[in-house]
Enzyme design. Structure first.
Site, PDB file in Angstrom:
ATOM      1  CG  ASP A  44     -14.705  16.828  21.097  1.00 53.56           C
ATOM      2  OD1 ASP A  44     -13.979  17.421  20.279  1.00 53.56           O
ATOM      3  OD2 ASP A  44     -15.939  16.945  21.145  1.00 53.56           O
ATOM      4  CG  HIS A 247      10.508   4.466   5.807  1.00 52.48           C
ATOM      5  ND1 HIS A 247      10.692   3.849   7.014  1.00 52.48           N
ATOM      6  CD2 HIS A 247      10.533   3.474   4.890  1.00 52.48           C
ATOM      7  CE1 HIS A 247      10.823   2.543   6.823  1.00 52.48           C
ATOM      8  NE2 HIS A 247      10.728   2.294   5.542  1.00 52.48           N
ATOM      9  CG  ASP A 264       7.111   1.029  -0.293  1.00 58.18           C
ATOM     10  OD1 ASP A 264       6.122   0.315  -0.055  1.00 58.18           O
ATOM     11  OD2 ASP A 264       8.214   0.867   0.268  1.00 58.18           O
ATOM     12  CG  ASP A 275       5.685  -3.458   1.886  1.00 57.72           C
ATOM     13  OD1 ASP A 275       5.705  -2.398   1.219  1.00 57.72           O
ATOM     14  OD2 ASP A 275       6.600  -3.794   2.664  1.00 57.72           O
ATOM     15  CG  HIS A 354      16.641  -1.011   1.911  1.00 54.17           C
ATOM     16  ND1 HIS A 354      16.198  -2.166   1.304  1.00 54.17           N
ATOM     17  CD2 HIS A 354      16.564  -0.040   0.960  1.00 54.17           C
ATOM     18  CE1 HIS A 354      15.848  -1.906   0.054  1.00 54.17           C
ATOM     19  NE2 HIS A 354      16.076  -0.623  -0.190  1.00 54.17           N
ATOM     20  CG  HIS A 358       9.696  -6.294   5.649  1.00 49.43           C
ATOM     21  ND1 HIS A 358       8.329  -6.391   5.631  1.00 49.43           N
ATOM     22  CD2 HIS A 358      10.007  -5.322   4.760  1.00 49.43           C
ATOM     23  CE1 HIS A 358       7.845  -5.499   4.768  1.00 49.43           C
ATOM     24  NE2 HIS A 358       8.840  -4.846   4.214  1.00 49.43           N
ATOM     25  CG  HIS A 365       8.351  -3.305   8.640  1.00 48.09           C
ATOM     26  ND1 HIS A 365       9.109  -2.203   8.916  1.00 48.09           N
ATOM     27  CD2 HIS A 365       8.264  -3.337   7.285  1.00 48.09           C
ATOM     28  CE1 HIS A 365       9.462  -1.601   7.790  1.00 48.09           C
ATOM     29  NE2 HIS A 365       8.945  -2.269   6.790  1.00 48.09           N
ATOM     30  CD  GLU A 388      11.201  -4.024   1.053  1.00 43.23           C
ATOM     31  OE1 GLU A 388      11.180  -2.797   0.841  1.00 43.23           O
ATOM     32  OE2 GLU A 388      10.573  -4.576   1.971  1.00 43.23           O
ATOM     33  CE1 TYR A 392      15.773   3.333  -2.743  1.00 42.57           C
ATOM     34  CE2 TYR A 392      17.479   1.827  -1.942  1.00 42.57           C
ATOM     35  CZ  TYR A 392      16.149   2.102  -2.215  1.00 42.57           C
ATOM     36  OH  TYR A 392      15.193   1.149  -1.964  1.00 42.57           O
ATOM     37  NE  ARG A 410      11.392   0.298  -1.417  1.00 38.76           N
ATOM     38  CZ  ARG A 410      11.557   1.578  -1.094  1.00 38.76           C
ATOM     39  NH1 ARG A 410      12.765   2.104  -1.106  1.00 38.76           N
ATOM     40  NH2 ARG A 410      10.536   2.328  -0.750  1.00 38.76           N
ATOM     41  CD  GLU A 412       8.138  -3.753  -0.557  1.00 37.34           C
ATOM     42  OE1 GLU A 412       7.884  -2.546  -0.749  1.00 37.34           O
ATOM     43  OE2 GLU A 412       8.255  -4.260   0.577  1.00 37.34           O
TER      44      GLU A 412
HETATM   45  N1  GLY Z   1       6.850  -0.043   2.980  1.00 40.60           N
HETATM   46  C1  GLY Z   1       7.906  -0.222   3.880  1.00 40.60           C
HETATM   47  C2  GLY Z   1       8.806  -1.267   3.454  1.00 40.60           C
HETATM   48  O1  GLY Z   1       8.856  -1.593   2.283  1.00 40.60           O
HETATM   49  O2  GLY Z   1       9.472  -1.878   4.240  1.00 40.60           O
HETATM   50 MN    MN Z   2       8.650  -3.703   2.487  1.00 42.00          MN
HETATM   51 MN    MN Z   3       7.344  -1.245   0.900  1.00 44.29          MN
END
Ligand code: GLY
Ligand code: MN
Ligand code: MN
Length: 441
Positions: A44, A247, A264, A275, A354, A358, A365, A388, A392, A410, A412
Protein backbone atom coordinates in the site's frame (compact mmCIF):
# COMPACT_ATOMS: atom_id res chain seq x y z
CA UNK A 1 16.76 33.63 3.81
CA UNK A 2 13.85 31.22 3.55
CA UNK A 3 11.83 31.50 0.40
CA UNK A 4 8.14 31.75 1.09
CA UNK A 5 6.42 29.64 -1.53
CA UNK A 6 3.03 31.20 -0.74
CA UNK A 7 4.16 34.60 -1.99
CA UNK A 8 5.25 33.14 -5.29
CA UNK A 9 2.36 30.92 -6.20
CA UNK A 10 0.65 31.12 -9.55
CA UNK A 11 -2.86 32.28 -8.71
CA UNK A 12 -6.20 30.86 -9.83
CA UNK A 13 -6.59 33.87 -12.15
CA UNK A 14 -3.49 32.86 -14.07
CA UNK A 15 -4.65 29.24 -14.43
CA UNK A 16 -7.99 30.57 -15.68
CA UNK A 17 -6.32 32.84 -18.23
CA UNK A 18 -4.31 29.87 -19.50
CA UNK A 19 -7.45 27.71 -19.78
CA UNK A 20 -9.29 30.41 -21.69
CA UNK A 21 -6.40 30.87 -24.08
CA UNK A 22 -6.39 27.13 -24.80
CA UNK A 23 -10.19 27.02 -25.17
CA UNK A 24 -9.97 29.84 -27.75
CA UNK A 25 -7.34 27.94 -29.72
CA UNK A 26 -9.42 24.74 -29.65
CA UNK A 27 -12.83 26.34 -30.17
CA UNK A 28 -13.85 23.68 -32.70
CA UNK A 29 -13.90 20.93 -30.07
CA UNK A 30 -13.81 19.85 -26.45
CA UNK A 31 -10.51 19.36 -24.62
CA UNK A 32 -9.92 16.39 -22.33
CA UNK A 33 -6.74 16.57 -20.21
CA UNK A 34 -6.10 13.86 -17.60
CA UNK A 35 -4.07 14.20 -14.42
CA UNK A 36 -1.26 11.81 -13.53
CA UNK A 37 -2.28 8.59 -11.76
CA UNK A 38 -0.66 7.40 -8.59
CA UNK A 39 1.58 4.40 -9.02
CA UNK A 40 2.09 1.55 -6.56
CA UNK A 41 5.62 0.87 -5.37
CA UNK A 42 4.73 -2.07 -3.17
CA UNK A 43 1.71 -3.17 -1.12
CA UNK A 44 0.00 0.00 0.00
CA UNK A 45 2.95 2.34 -0.62
CA UNK A 46 2.95 4.58 -3.70
CA UNK A 47 5.84 6.14 -5.57
CA UNK A 48 6.21 9.82 -4.80
CA UNK A 49 3.50 11.59 -6.77
CA UNK A 50 4.04 14.55 -9.03
CA UNK A 51 1.22 16.03 -11.06
CA UNK A 52 1.32 15.85 -14.86
CA UNK A 53 2.99 19.05 -16.03
CA UNK A 54 0.41 20.21 -18.58
CA UNK A 55 -2.51 19.27 -16.33
CA UNK A 56 -0.94 21.36 -13.57
CA UNK A 57 -0.23 24.24 -15.99
CA UNK A 58 -3.96 24.61 -16.62
CA UNK A 59 -5.35 23.74 -13.17
CA UNK A 60 -2.86 24.09 -10.33
CA UNK A 61 -4.54 20.95 -8.94
CA UNK A 62 -2.23 18.39 -7.36
CA UNK A 63 -4.41 15.32 -6.77
CA UNK A 64 -4.01 12.17 -8.86
CA UNK A 65 -6.60 10.60 -11.20
CA UNK A 66 -8.60 13.75 -12.05
CA UNK A 67 -9.73 14.60 -15.59
CA UNK A 68 -10.15 18.16 -16.86
CA UNK A 69 -12.70 18.94 -19.55
CA UNK A 70 -12.64 22.33 -21.27
CA UNK A 71 -15.66 23.05 -23.43
CA UNK A 72 -15.92 26.45 -25.13
CA UNK A 73 -19.45 25.69 -26.32
CA UNK A 74 -20.86 25.09 -22.86
CA UNK A 75 -21.91 27.74 -20.33
CA UNK A 76 -19.92 25.70 -17.82
CA UNK A 77 -16.63 25.76 -19.67
CA UNK A 78 -14.48 24.06 -17.05
CA UNK A 79 -15.54 20.68 -15.69
CA UNK A 80 -13.24 18.64 -13.48
CA UNK A 81 -13.72 14.97 -12.58
CA UNK A 82 -12.14 14.31 -9.20
CA UNK A 83 -11.80 11.61 -6.59
CA UNK A 84 -14.74 11.98 -4.21
CA UNK A 85 -14.30 13.80 -0.93
CA UNK A 86 -13.30 11.09 1.51
CA UNK A 87 -12.82 11.76 5.23
CA UNK A 88 -11.27 8.30 5.72
CA UNK A 89 -8.59 9.14 3.13
CA UNK A 90 -7.88 12.30 5.08
CA UNK A 91 -6.60 10.19 7.96
CA UNK A 92 -4.15 8.36 5.72
CA UNK A 93 -3.01 10.62 2.90
CA UNK A 94 -4.70 13.99 3.42
CA UNK A 95 -8.13 15.17 2.35
CA UNK A 96 -9.33 14.90 -1.21
CA UNK A 97 -11.04 18.18 -2.06
CA UNK A 98 -13.91 16.43 -3.85
CA UNK A 99 -16.41 17.84 -6.35
CA UNK A 100 -17.41 20.79 -4.18
CA UNK A 101 -13.82 21.66 -3.29
CA UNK A 102 -12.68 21.78 -6.89
CA UNK A 103 -15.40 24.35 -7.60
CA UNK A 104 -14.80 26.42 -4.48
CA UNK A 105 -11.01 26.36 -4.28
CA UNK A 106 -9.87 25.86 -7.87
CA UNK A 107 -12.45 27.75 -9.91
CA UNK A 108 -14.02 24.79 -11.74
CA UNK A 109 -17.48 25.59 -13.13
CA UNK A 110 -18.52 22.05 -12.33
CA UNK A 111 -16.97 19.30 -10.20
CA UNK A 112 -18.09 15.70 -10.81
CA UNK A 113 -17.03 12.46 -9.15
CA UNK A 114 -14.51 10.51 -11.21
CA UNK A 115 -16.78 7.47 -10.75
CA UNK A 116 -19.17 9.04 -13.28
CA UNK A 117 -16.45 9.75 -15.85
CA UNK A 118 -17.58 7.27 -18.51
CA UNK A 119 -21.25 8.23 -18.76
CA UNK A 120 -20.74 11.97 -18.30
CA UNK A 121 -17.88 12.18 -20.77
CA UNK A 122 -20.08 10.55 -23.40
CA UNK A 123 -22.80 13.12 -22.76
CA UNK A 124 -20.37 16.05 -22.92
CA UNK A 125 -18.75 14.87 -26.15
CA UNK A 126 -22.16 14.31 -27.79
CA UNK A 127 -22.31 18.04 -28.49
CA UNK A 128 -19.06 17.97 -30.45
CA UNK A 129 -17.47 16.66 -33.62
CA UNK A 130 -13.94 16.90 -32.32
CA UNK A 131 -12.22 15.82 -29.11
CA UNK A 132 -8.81 17.25 -28.29
CA UNK A 133 -7.05 14.41 -26.48
CA UNK A 134 -3.45 13.12 -26.46
CA UNK A 135 -3.93 9.46 -27.30
CA UNK A 136 -1.25 7.11 -26.02
CA UNK A 137 -0.24 9.00 -22.87
CA UNK A 138 -2.73 7.54 -20.39
CA UNK A 139 -3.42 3.79 -20.23
CA UNK A 140 -6.47 4.33 -17.99
CA UNK A 141 -8.23 7.12 -19.91
CA UNK A 142 -7.26 5.93 -23.44
CA UNK A 143 -9.76 3.01 -23.43
CA UNK A 144 -12.56 5.32 -22.24
CA UNK A 145 -11.95 7.70 -25.15
CA UNK A 146 -11.72 4.75 -27.53
CA UNK A 147 -15.11 3.45 -26.29
CA UNK A 148 -16.68 6.88 -26.80
CA UNK A 149 -15.31 6.94 -30.33
CA UNK A 150 -16.66 3.48 -31.14
CA UNK A 151 -20.05 4.13 -29.59
CA UNK A 152 -20.36 7.38 -31.46
CA UNK A 153 -19.28 5.81 -34.75
CA UNK A 154 -21.98 3.18 -34.38
CA UNK A 155 -24.67 5.67 -33.42
CA UNK A 156 -23.68 8.18 -36.09
CA UNK A 157 -24.45 5.47 -38.69
CA UNK A 158 -27.81 4.56 -37.23
CA UNK A 159 -29.07 7.69 -35.53
CA UNK A 160 -27.86 10.29 -37.95
CA UNK A 161 -25.40 11.79 -35.48
CA UNK A 162 -22.31 13.72 -36.49
CA UNK A 163 -19.10 11.71 -36.59
CA UNK A 164 -16.42 12.31 -33.99
CA UNK A 165 -12.71 12.80 -34.54
CA UNK A 166 -9.76 12.94 -32.15
CA UNK A 167 -7.06 15.58 -32.40
CA UNK A 168 -3.90 15.88 -30.31
CA UNK A 169 -3.91 19.17 -28.31
CA UNK A 170 -0.17 18.89 -27.54
CA UNK A 171 0.99 21.28 -30.28
CA UNK A 172 -1.33 23.99 -28.89
CA UNK A 173 -0.35 23.31 -25.28
CA UNK A 174 3.35 23.09 -26.04
CA UNK A 175 3.30 26.35 -27.94
CA UNK A 176 1.80 28.07 -24.89
CA UNK A 177 4.25 26.48 -22.45
CA UNK A 178 7.24 27.39 -24.62
CA UNK A 179 6.83 31.15 -24.03
CA UNK A 180 7.23 31.93 -20.33
CA UNK A 181 5.29 34.71 -18.59
CA UNK A 182 6.75 37.09 -16.02
CA UNK A 183 5.43 34.91 -13.19
CA UNK A 184 6.98 31.80 -14.68
CA UNK A 185 10.34 33.51 -15.18
CA UNK A 186 10.27 34.56 -11.51
CA UNK A 187 9.66 30.96 -10.45
CA UNK A 188 12.47 29.65 -12.66
CA UNK A 189 14.75 32.35 -11.25
CA UNK A 190 13.88 31.28 -7.70
CA UNK A 191 14.57 27.63 -8.57
CA UNK A 192 17.97 28.73 -9.94
CA UNK A 193 18.76 30.87 -6.89
CA UNK A 194 18.05 27.92 -4.60
CA UNK A 195 20.15 25.68 -6.86
CA UNK A 196 23.02 28.19 -6.62
CA UNK A 197 23.13 27.80 -2.83
CA UNK A 198 23.27 24.02 -3.19
CA UNK A 199 26.16 24.20 -5.66
CA UNK A 200 28.15 26.53 -3.42
CA UNK A 201 27.73 24.21 -0.43
CA UNK A 202 28.57 21.16 -2.55
CA UNK A 203 31.77 22.85 -3.76
CA UNK A 204 32.79 23.74 -0.20
CA UNK A 205 32.06 20.20 1.01
CA UNK A 206 34.03 18.49 -1.78
CA UNK A 207 36.88 16.42 -0.40
CA UNK A 208 38.98 13.36 -1.27
CA UNK A 209 37.51 10.13 0.18
CA UNK A 210 33.95 11.40 0.51
CA UNK A 211 31.27 9.46 -1.31
CA UNK A 212 29.38 11.11 -4.17
CA UNK A 213 26.14 10.58 -2.26
CA UNK A 214 27.46 12.60 0.67
CA UNK A 215 28.00 15.56 -1.63
CA UNK A 216 24.52 14.94 -3.03
CA UNK A 217 23.08 15.11 0.49
CA UNK A 218 24.64 18.53 1.13
CA UNK A 219 23.50 19.82 -2.26
CA UNK A 220 19.92 18.64 -1.79
CA UNK A 221 19.77 19.74 1.85
CA UNK A 222 20.31 23.29 0.60
CA UNK A 223 17.58 22.80 -2.01
CA UNK A 224 15.07 21.75 0.68
CA UNK A 225 16.23 24.42 3.13
CA UNK A 226 15.79 27.02 0.38
CA UNK A 227 12.12 26.10 -0.14
CA UNK A 228 12.35 23.49 -2.90
CA UNK A 229 10.11 20.51 -2.27
CA UNK A 230 11.82 18.20 -4.75
CA UNK A 231 14.37 18.10 -7.52
CA UNK A 232 13.47 18.78 -11.14
CA UNK A 233 15.26 15.52 -12.02
CA UNK A 234 17.57 13.09 -10.22
CA UNK A 235 20.86 14.80 -9.32
CA UNK A 236 23.93 13.68 -11.25
CA UNK A 237 26.94 13.68 -8.89
CA UNK A 238 29.69 12.16 -10.96
CA UNK A 239 33.39 12.00 -10.16
CA UNK A 240 36.11 11.01 -12.61
CA UNK A 241 34.97 8.84 -15.50
CA UNK A 242 31.43 8.65 -14.07
CA UNK A 243 30.97 12.11 -15.61
CA UNK A 244 31.29 10.48 -19.03
CA UNK A 245 28.04 8.58 -18.43
CA UNK A 246 25.74 11.45 -19.29
CA UNK A 247 22.84 10.52 -17.04
CA UNK A 248 24.86 8.85 -14.25
CA UNK A 249 22.68 8.84 -11.13
CA UNK A 250 24.18 5.99 -9.09
CA UNK A 251 26.13 8.63 -7.13
CA UNK A 252 28.01 5.98 -5.22
CA UNK A 253 31.74 6.33 -5.85
CA UNK A 254 34.53 7.64 -3.66
CA UNK A 255 36.01 11.00 -4.65
CA UNK A 256 39.70 10.95 -5.61
CA UNK A 257 42.05 13.93 -5.47
CA UNK A 258 43.24 13.42 -9.04
CA UNK A 259 39.73 13.64 -10.49
CA UNK A 260 37.06 16.16 -11.34
CA UNK A 261 33.56 16.24 -9.89
CA UNK A 262 30.66 17.05 -12.21
CA UNK A 263 27.29 17.94 -10.69
CA UNK A 264 24.22 18.37 -12.86
CA UNK A 265 21.24 19.23 -10.67
CA UNK A 266 18.23 21.49 -10.36
CA UNK A 267 15.89 22.38 -7.53
CA UNK A 268 12.22 22.51 -8.47
CA UNK A 269 10.27 25.46 -7.10
CA UNK A 270 6.48 25.53 -7.42
CA UNK A 271 6.68 23.19 -10.41
CA UNK A 272 9.47 25.08 -12.24
CA UNK A 273 12.97 23.68 -12.36
CA UNK A 274 16.56 24.80 -12.76
CA UNK A 275 19.06 22.68 -14.72
CA UNK A 276 22.64 23.56 -13.83
CA UNK A 277 25.97 21.82 -14.37
CA UNK A 278 29.32 22.75 -12.95
CA UNK A 279 32.57 20.75 -12.92
CA UNK A 280 35.41 21.29 -10.46
CA UNK A 281 38.65 19.64 -9.31
CA UNK A 282 38.34 17.51 -6.16
CA UNK A 283 41.76 18.60 -4.87
CA UNK A 284 40.80 22.27 -5.22
CA UNK A 285 42.90 23.31 -8.21
CA UNK A 286 42.74 22.22 -11.85
CA UNK A 287 45.79 20.37 -13.15
CA UNK A 288 47.19 21.22 -16.58
CA UNK A 289 45.10 18.77 -18.62
CA UNK A 290 41.88 19.41 -16.71
CA UNK A 291 42.40 23.15 -17.13
CA UNK A 292 43.06 22.84 -20.88
CA UNK A 293 39.82 20.94 -21.48
CA UNK A 294 37.84 23.11 -19.07
CA UNK A 295 38.92 26.26 -20.89
CA UNK A 296 37.68 24.89 -24.20
CA UNK A 297 34.26 23.99 -22.77
CA UNK A 298 33.99 27.35 -21.00
CA UNK A 299 34.86 29.29 -24.14
CA UNK A 300 32.36 27.24 -26.18
CA UNK A 301 29.69 27.89 -23.57
CA UNK A 302 30.31 31.63 -23.24
CA UNK A 303 30.65 32.29 -26.98
CA UNK A 304 27.52 30.35 -27.83
CA UNK A 305 25.55 32.22 -25.15
CA UNK A 306 26.77 35.54 -26.60
CA UNK A 307 24.86 35.07 -29.86
CA UNK A 308 21.48 34.48 -28.19
CA UNK A 309 18.79 36.99 -29.13
CA UNK A 310 15.37 37.00 -30.78
CA UNK A 311 15.52 35.93 -34.43
CA UNK A 312 18.43 33.50 -34.01
CA UNK A 313 17.64 29.84 -34.86
CA UNK A 314 18.16 27.59 -31.80
CA UNK A 315 20.37 25.24 -33.86
CA UNK A 316 22.92 28.03 -34.30
CA UNK A 317 23.80 27.85 -30.58
CA UNK A 318 24.90 24.23 -30.92
CA UNK A 319 26.78 24.97 -34.12
CA UNK A 320 28.75 27.75 -32.41
CA UNK A 321 29.63 25.54 -29.42
CA UNK A 322 30.62 22.70 -31.72
CA UNK A 323 32.98 24.85 -33.79
CA UNK A 324 34.80 26.13 -30.70
CA UNK A 325 35.12 22.66 -29.20
CA UNK A 326 36.46 21.23 -32.45
CA UNK A 327 38.99 24.08 -32.78
CA UNK A 328 40.06 23.53 -29.15
CA UNK A 329 40.59 19.81 -29.72
CA UNK A 330 42.61 20.55 -32.89
CA UNK A 331 44.80 22.98 -30.92
CA UNK A 332 45.47 20.25 -28.34
CA UNK A 333 46.22 17.81 -31.20
CA UNK A 334 43.49 15.50 -30.00
CA UNK A 335 41.75 15.87 -33.36
CA UNK A 336 43.97 15.84 -36.40
CA UNK A 337 42.27 17.06 -39.55
CA UNK A 338 40.87 20.32 -40.89
CA UNK A 339 38.00 21.87 -38.95
CA UNK A 340 35.75 21.53 -41.99
CA UNK A 341 36.49 17.80 -42.39
CA UNK A 342 36.06 17.11 -38.69
CA UNK A 343 32.68 18.86 -38.65
CA UNK A 344 31.60 17.18 -41.88
CA UNK A 345 32.63 13.69 -40.70
CA UNK A 346 31.47 14.26 -37.11
CA UNK A 347 34.88 13.15 -35.81
CA UNK A 348 34.09 14.90 -32.51
CA UNK A 349 31.09 12.68 -31.78
CA UNK A 350 32.85 10.35 -29.30
CA UNK A 351 33.83 13.36 -27.15
CA UNK A 352 30.85 15.71 -27.55
CA UNK A 353 27.88 13.50 -28.27
CA UNK A 354 24.88 15.49 -27.01
CA UNK A 355 23.02 18.61 -28.06
CA UNK A 356 23.85 21.98 -26.51
CA UNK A 357 20.37 23.21 -25.64
CA UNK A 358 16.90 22.16 -24.58
CA UNK A 359 13.83 24.10 -23.45
CA UNK A 360 13.43 24.48 -19.70
CA UNK A 361 10.37 25.14 -17.55
CA UNK A 362 7.93 22.90 -15.71
CA UNK A 363 9.88 19.96 -17.10
CA UNK A 364 13.64 19.85 -17.25
CA UNK A 365 13.41 18.82 -20.89
CA UNK A 366 10.46 21.09 -21.41
CA UNK A 367 7.94 20.88 -24.23
CA UNK A 368 8.35 22.82 -27.45
CA UNK A 369 9.53 22.11 -30.97
CA UNK A 370 13.14 22.41 -32.03
CA UNK A 371 12.13 22.49 -35.68
CA UNK A 372 9.19 23.88 -37.61
CA UNK A 373 8.62 23.06 -41.27
CA UNK A 374 12.01 21.39 -41.14
CA UNK A 375 13.71 24.65 -40.11
CA UNK A 376 15.31 25.29 -36.74
CA UNK A 377 12.97 27.10 -34.31
CA UNK A 378 13.60 30.84 -34.19
CA UNK A 379 14.23 32.29 -30.72
CA UNK A 380 11.59 34.63 -29.32
CA UNK A 381 11.38 36.68 -26.10
CA UNK A 382 10.16 34.58 -23.17
CA UNK A 383 11.83 31.34 -24.26
CA UNK A 384 14.04 29.74 -21.60
CA UNK A 385 16.61 27.09 -22.42
CA UNK A 386 19.94 25.60 -21.40
CA UNK A 387 23.37 26.02 -22.93
CA UNK A 388 25.47 23.03 -21.90
CA UNK A 389 28.41 22.00 -24.06
CA UNK A 390 30.76 19.31 -22.76
CA UNK A 391 33.81 17.22 -23.53
CA UNK A 392 34.03 13.62 -22.32
CA UNK A 393 37.05 11.32 -22.43
CA UNK A 394 35.77 8.13 -20.82
CA UNK A 395 37.95 5.18 -19.80
CA UNK A 396 37.23 3.26 -22.98
CA UNK A 397 37.58 6.06 -25.50
CA UNK A 398 40.21 5.27 -28.12
CA UNK A 399 42.89 7.56 -29.60
CA UNK A 400 43.13 9.82 -26.56
CA UNK A 401 46.45 10.44 -24.78
CA UNK A 402 46.36 8.75 -21.36
CA UNK A 403 46.76 12.08 -19.58
CA UNK A 404 43.25 13.15 -20.72
CA UNK A 405 41.51 9.90 -19.71
CA UNK A 406 38.66 10.09 -17.17
CA UNK A 407 38.06 13.78 -17.78
CA UNK A 408 34.40 14.63 -18.25
CA UNK A 409 33.44 18.31 -18.23
CA UNK A 410 30.08 20.02 -18.82
CA UNK A 411 29.10 23.59 -18.00
CA UNK A 412 25.39 24.35 -18.10
CA UNK A 413 23.52 27.62 -17.61
CA UNK A 414 19.88 28.62 -18.01
CA UNK A 415 19.15 31.46 -20.41
CA UNK A 416 16.11 33.67 -20.97
CA UNK A 417 15.57 35.28 -24.36
CA UNK A 418 14.72 38.95 -23.72
CA UNK A 419 13.20 41.59 -26.04
CA UNK A 420 16.50 42.41 -27.70
CA UNK A 421 19.07 40.03 -26.24
CA UNK A 422 19.28 37.44 -23.45
CA UNK A 423 19.76 37.08 -19.72
CA UNK A 424 21.85 34.37 -18.07
CA UNK A 425 19.54 33.51 -15.18
CA UNK A 426 22.26 31.40 -13.53
CA UNK A 427 25.01 33.97 -13.89
CA UNK A 428 25.75 33.98 -10.14
CA UNK A 429 26.84 30.35 -10.07
CA UNK A 430 30.63 30.47 -10.48
CA UNK A 431 32.20 28.93 -13.57
CA UNK A 432 35.42 30.92 -14.09
CA UNK A 433 38.46 28.90 -13.01
CA UNK A 434 39.71 31.58 -10.58
CA UNK A 435 36.27 31.87 -8.92
CA UNK A 436 35.90 28.09 -8.56
CA UNK A 437 39.41 27.66 -7.12
CA UNK A 438 38.77 30.47 -4.62
CA UNK A 439 35.62 28.74 -3.34
CA UNK A 440 37.33 25.35 -3.14
CA UNK A 441 40.22 26.70 -1.01
N1 GLY B 1 19.99 17.40 -16.51
C1 GLY B 1 19.74 16.85 -17.77
C2 GLY B 1 20.21 17.71 -18.83
O1 GLY B 1 21.08 18.53 -18.62
O2 GLY B 1 19.72 17.68 -19.93
MN1 MN C 1 20.15 20.26 -19.45
MN1 MN D 1 21.53 19.29 -16.73
Amino acid sequence: MKINSKTQNITNDIFKKRRNQLIDMASDGVLIIPAMHSSIRNNDVDYEFRQDSSFWYFSGFEEPDAVMVLDGKSKKKYTMFVNPYDPDMAIWVGARVGAKGIEEDFGADKGISINKLKEKLYEITEQHERIYYSFGDDPIIDPIIKDILIKRRQSSDRRNKNPLEIKDPSPLINEMRLIKSKEEINLIQTAIDITEKGFLKAMQFTKHDKNEFEIQAVLEYEFRAGGSKRNGYPSIVASGSNACTLHYIENNSILKNSELLLIDAGAEFNYYTADITRTWPIKGIFDKEQRAIYEIVLEAQKKSIEIIKPGVPIAMIHQKALEIIVQGLIDLKILNDTKENILENKDYIDYFMHGTSHWLGIDVHDVGNYKQNNKSTILKPGMVFTVEPGIYFGENIKNIPQKYKNIGIRIEDNILVTESSHKILSNNIPKEITDIERILK
